[in-house]
Structure formats: C-alpha cells, structure tokens
Write an enzyme that holds these catalytic residues in place. Structure first.
Site, PDB file in Angstrom:
ATOM      1  N   ASN A 168      41.466  35.756  44.979  1.00 27.76           N
ATOM      2  CA  ASN A 168      40.201  35.636  44.252  1.00 27.76           C
ATOM      3  C   ASN A 168      39.719  37.060  43.975  1.00 27.76           C
ATOM      4  O   ASN A 168      39.206  37.727  44.869  1.00 27.76           O
ATOM      5  CB  ASN A 168      39.186  34.868  45.112  1.00 27.76           C
ATOM      6  CG  ASN A 168      37.795  34.881  44.498  1.00 27.76           C
ATOM      7  OD1 ASN A 168      37.617  35.236  43.342  1.00 27.76           O
ATOM      8  ND2 ASN A 168      36.803  34.495  45.294  1.00 27.76           N
ATOM      9  N   TRP A 169      39.897  37.482  42.741  1.00 32.51           N
ATOM     10  CA  TRP A 169      39.572  38.879  42.406  1.00 32.51           C
ATOM     11  C   TRP A 169      38.075  39.108  42.201  1.00 32.51           C
ATOM     12  O   TRP A 169      37.639  40.245  42.016  1.00 32.51           O
ATOM     13  CB  TRP A 169      40.335  39.305  41.148  1.00 32.51           C
ATOM     14  CG  TRP A 169      41.820  39.419  41.333  1.00 32.51           C
ATOM     15  CD1 TRP A 169      42.560  39.099  42.452  1.00 32.51           C
ATOM     16  CD2 TRP A 169      42.767  39.887  40.365  1.00 32.51           C
ATOM     17  NE1 TRP A 169      43.898  39.342  42.233  1.00 32.51           N
ATOM     18  CE2 TRP A 169      44.055  39.822  40.961  1.00 32.51           C
ATOM     19  CE3 TRP A 169      42.664  40.346  39.050  1.00 32.51           C
ATOM     20  CZ2 TRP A 169      45.216  40.209  40.286  1.00 32.51           C
ATOM     21  CZ3 TRP A 169      43.817  40.730  38.374  1.00 32.51           C
ATOM     22  CH2 TRP A 169      45.079  40.668  38.994  1.00 32.51           C
ATOM     23  N   LYS A 170      37.309  38.038  42.165  1.00 33.35           N
ATOM     24  CA  LYS A 170      35.850  38.140  41.958  1.00 33.35           C
ATOM     25  C   LYS A 170      35.554  39.004  40.721  1.00 33.35           C
ATOM     26  O   LYS A 170      36.348  38.996  39.787  1.00 33.35           O
ATOM     27  CB  LYS A 170      35.171  38.682  43.223  1.00 33.35           C
ATOM     28  CG  LYS A 170      35.600  37.928  44.473  1.00 33.35           C
ATOM     29  CD  LYS A 170      34.704  38.196  45.637  1.00 33.35           C
ATOM     30  CE  LYS A 170      35.251  37.491  46.867  1.00 33.35           C
ATOM     31  NZ  LYS A 170      34.339  37.536  47.981  1.00 33.35           N
ATOM     32  N   GLU A 199      35.932  28.352  53.765  1.00 34.43           N
ATOM     33  CA  GLU A 199      35.520  29.749  53.797  1.00 34.43           C
ATOM     34  C   GLU A 199      34.178  29.873  54.514  1.00 34.43           C
ATOM     35  O   GLU A 199      33.117  29.673  53.890  1.00 34.43           O
ATOM     36  CB  GLU A 199      35.382  30.290  52.374  1.00 34.43           C
ATOM     37  CG  GLU A 199      36.658  30.223  51.568  1.00 34.43           C
ATOM     38  CD  GLU A 199      36.685  31.290  50.476  1.00 34.43           C
ATOM     39  OE1 GLU A 199      37.680  32.007  50.407  1.00 34.43           O
ATOM     40  OE2 GLU A 199      35.707  31.413  49.733  1.00 34.43           O
ATOM     41  N   GLY A 253      34.077  38.792  53.154  1.00 35.95           N
ATOM     42  CA  GLY A 253      33.801  40.184  52.816  1.00 35.95           C
ATOM     43  C   GLY A 253      33.113  40.958  53.927  1.00 35.95           C
ATOM     44  O   GLY A 253      32.604  42.052  53.699  1.00 35.95           O
ATOM     45  N   SER A 306      37.901  37.256  55.005  1.00 35.25           N
ATOM     46  CA  SER A 306      38.483  38.456  55.615  1.00 35.25           C
ATOM     47  C   SER A 306      39.909  38.232  56.125  1.00 35.25           C
ATOM     48  O   SER A 306      40.298  38.804  57.143  1.00 35.25           O
ATOM     49  CB  SER A 306      37.578  38.999  56.719  1.00 35.25           C
ATOM     50  OG  SER A 306      36.310  39.346  56.180  1.00 35.25           O
ATOM     51  N   GLY A 310      40.086  37.457  49.205  1.00 39.47           N
ATOM     52  CA  GLY A 310      39.234  38.303  48.375  1.00 39.47           C
ATOM     53  C   GLY A 310      39.722  39.744  48.417  1.00 39.47           C
ATOM     54  O   GLY A 310      40.659  40.128  47.705  1.00 39.47           O
ATOM     55  N   GLY A 311      39.124  40.543  49.275  1.00 35.49           N
ATOM     56  CA  GLY A 311      39.410  41.980  49.340  1.00 35.49           C
ATOM     57  C   GLY A 311      40.887  42.331  49.391  1.00 35.49           C
ATOM     58  O   GLY A 311      41.363  43.201  48.643  1.00 35.49           O
TER      59      GLY A 311
HETATM   60  C1  PEP Z   1      36.573  35.027  49.157  1.00 32.53           C
HETATM   61  O1  PEP Z   1      35.505  35.384  48.721  1.00 32.53           O
HETATM   62  O2  PEP Z   1      37.136  34.036  48.639  1.00 32.53           O
HETATM   63  C2  PEP Z   1      37.128  35.756  50.293  1.00 32.53           C
HETATM   64  C3  PEP Z   1      37.827  35.079  51.151  1.00 32.53           C
HETATM   65  O3  PEP Z   1      36.821  37.091  50.402  1.00 32.53           O
HETATM   66  P1  PEP Z   1      37.337  38.117  51.543  1.00 32.53           P
HETATM   67  O4  PEP Z   1      38.803  37.866  51.738  1.00 32.53           O
HETATM   68  O5  PEP Z   1      37.081  39.473  50.957  1.00 32.53           O
HETATM   69  O6  PEP Z   1      36.546  37.844  52.753  1.00 32.53           O
END
Ligand code: PEP
Length: 255
Positions: A10-12, A168, A174, A214, A235-236
C-alpha cells in the site's frame, strides 16, 4: 496450507508516476517472476497507468487504494470501477483506517464499495482494525467483527472467495509498533470465525487474511508462521524494493 500467501504494498500518497515506474522496475527485477506467492502493488491513481505498463510481463499484480461505488456521474474527485479496470487493476484496498478516520468512511459506504468492486470482477482488500483505545477497552474483537460483518453485508458466498481481509490494528500502522504474532493470530482466528458464520467454514478457509501494521523483514517470519496469517498489507516497507522483496521471500519460504 491451502491458502496462498499474499504480500500487497500500500503505497499510500507516495510516488509520482515516474517514481512508481522506477520502483516497479526494481521490484520486478527481484520478485517479478514469483509464482509461489501472490504479490501486488497499490500505487496512487495518477501512477496507475505508468505502473500498469511497468508491470507488463510481471507476475506482480496491480491494486488501487480506493474506488467509488457509482458507475459514473457527478461525483467530483472520485474514481469509478471502469477507470480502474482500464489499467488492469485487480485489487482495490477499501476501508483503510486512514480513510475511516480522515475521510469519515463508515461500514455502510465501505460495503457499497466492496460490492461494486466485486460486481466489476476485481478483488476488494477490506481493512479492519481497532484503535488503541478500543484495544485497551477490551473491544478489539467486537470492533473487528462489526467491521467485517458490515463491510461484507449482502456479499454472496461465491463472491466472498474473491475477498481479501486485512487486519490492521490502527495503533500499529506506521508507528513501528507491531502486534505480537500471538495477538495478531488471535484476531485473525476470530475474523475467520466471523467469515465462517457469514459464508460457511469451507469458504472461510479459502479467504486470505493479511496482517498490516509495521510489518517489515525483521518481524515478518514470526507473523507469517501463524496459522491464520496469510500474508501482509505493507505500508512503509513497500516503498523500497529490497524490503518489499524480502517480505515476499519470507512468505515464499513458508509457501
Ligand atoms: C498500512 O497502512 O496499510 C500499513 C500497514 O502501514 P505500515 O506498514 O507502514 O504500518
């Protein structure tokens, strides 16, 4: 395990079209030929065209981060299923906690989007998860169950097999804080029970339930080993080809 592992990025609101093209070229070089694990990247709308071209010939699939449920019309700023399908989009992330929080999306709206995605032959990645306050108040299972039931209301058993659920925990997104594998497994197992009530045990066994929050190469192995954790919504760690590919490789080891 009969379910395939699925690692989705998920590149947001990150990466221009040119940056998306460059990142996908790196991802393709590392995991573009992957067949044992399902892999997808979900760039922004403006990068979908470039991403779809960069993914030609790759086993990595394309996803979007949102979609409106109406076919067309006076919905300024929104994106329809036909617009996503034009680029070969296969997955659509729906109900992400950032959309629930900042854009006030409720289960009822998310449910309309889920049904529209399915009616258009794409696969929804339905995100559910509790806030820190809800966890500390002992409400995790209630919240996650309600979001799952609400998001999947009136979805047929046949369509349910195309749904992906992402658990999630909002407090882990994040923040660098991850749910322990045991904490995540407990919730995933509860989500599968809810899915079994809605669609029957056989269908529930086929639905991929991803963990997100995360997830990174250092904690992926332990999370992915859990019985009901079928992959990750990342995400990240999805914004760098090497960490994203490392997650795919963690899943591949267990596949
Ligand atoms: C997300 O927002 O879908 C996510 C899991 O972000 P992160 O991995 O950065 O916590």
């Amino acid at each position: 395990m009969s379910r395939r592992y699925f690692i989705a990025g998920n590149w947001k609101m990150n990466k221009t079209a040119a940056e998306a093209k460059a990142l996908i070229a790196e991802i393709n070089a590392l995991v573009g030929a992957e067949t044992a694990v399902d892999v997808a990247v979900c760039p922004t709308f403006t990068a979908l065209d470039a991403a779809s071209q960069a993914l030609k010939g790759s086993n990595v699939k394309l996803g979007a981060q949102n979609m409106y449920f109406e076919k067309s019309g006076a919905f300024t700023g929104e994106i329809s299923a036909d617009m996503l399908k034009e680029f070969g989009t296969e997955y659509v992330i729906l109900g992400h906690s950032e959309r629930r929080e900042y854009f006030k999306e409720c289960d009822c709206l998310i449910n309309k989007k889920v049904k529209a995605v399915l009616a258009n032959g794409m696969k929804p990645i339905l995100c559910v998860g509790e806030t820190l306050e809800q966890r500390e108040g002992g409400k995790t299972i209630d919240v996650v169950s309600e979001q799952t039931v609400g998001g999947l209301k009136d979805v047929s058993k046949e369509d349910a097999e195309k749904v992906v659920v992402a658990y999630e925990p909002v407090w882990a997104i994040g923040t660098g804080k991850t749910a322990t594998p045991e904490m995540a497994q407990e919730v995933h197992a509860e989500i599968r029970k809810v899915l079994a009530k809605l669609f029957g045990a056989d269908t529930a066994e086929k639905i991929q339930i991803l963990y997100g929050g995360s997830m990174k190469p250092e904690n992926a192995d332990a999370l992915l080993k859990e019985k009901d954790i079928d992959g990750g919504l990342i995400g990240g760690a999805a914004l760098k080809a090497d960490s994203f590919a490392a997650l795919v490789k963690s899943a591949k080891k267990l596949a």
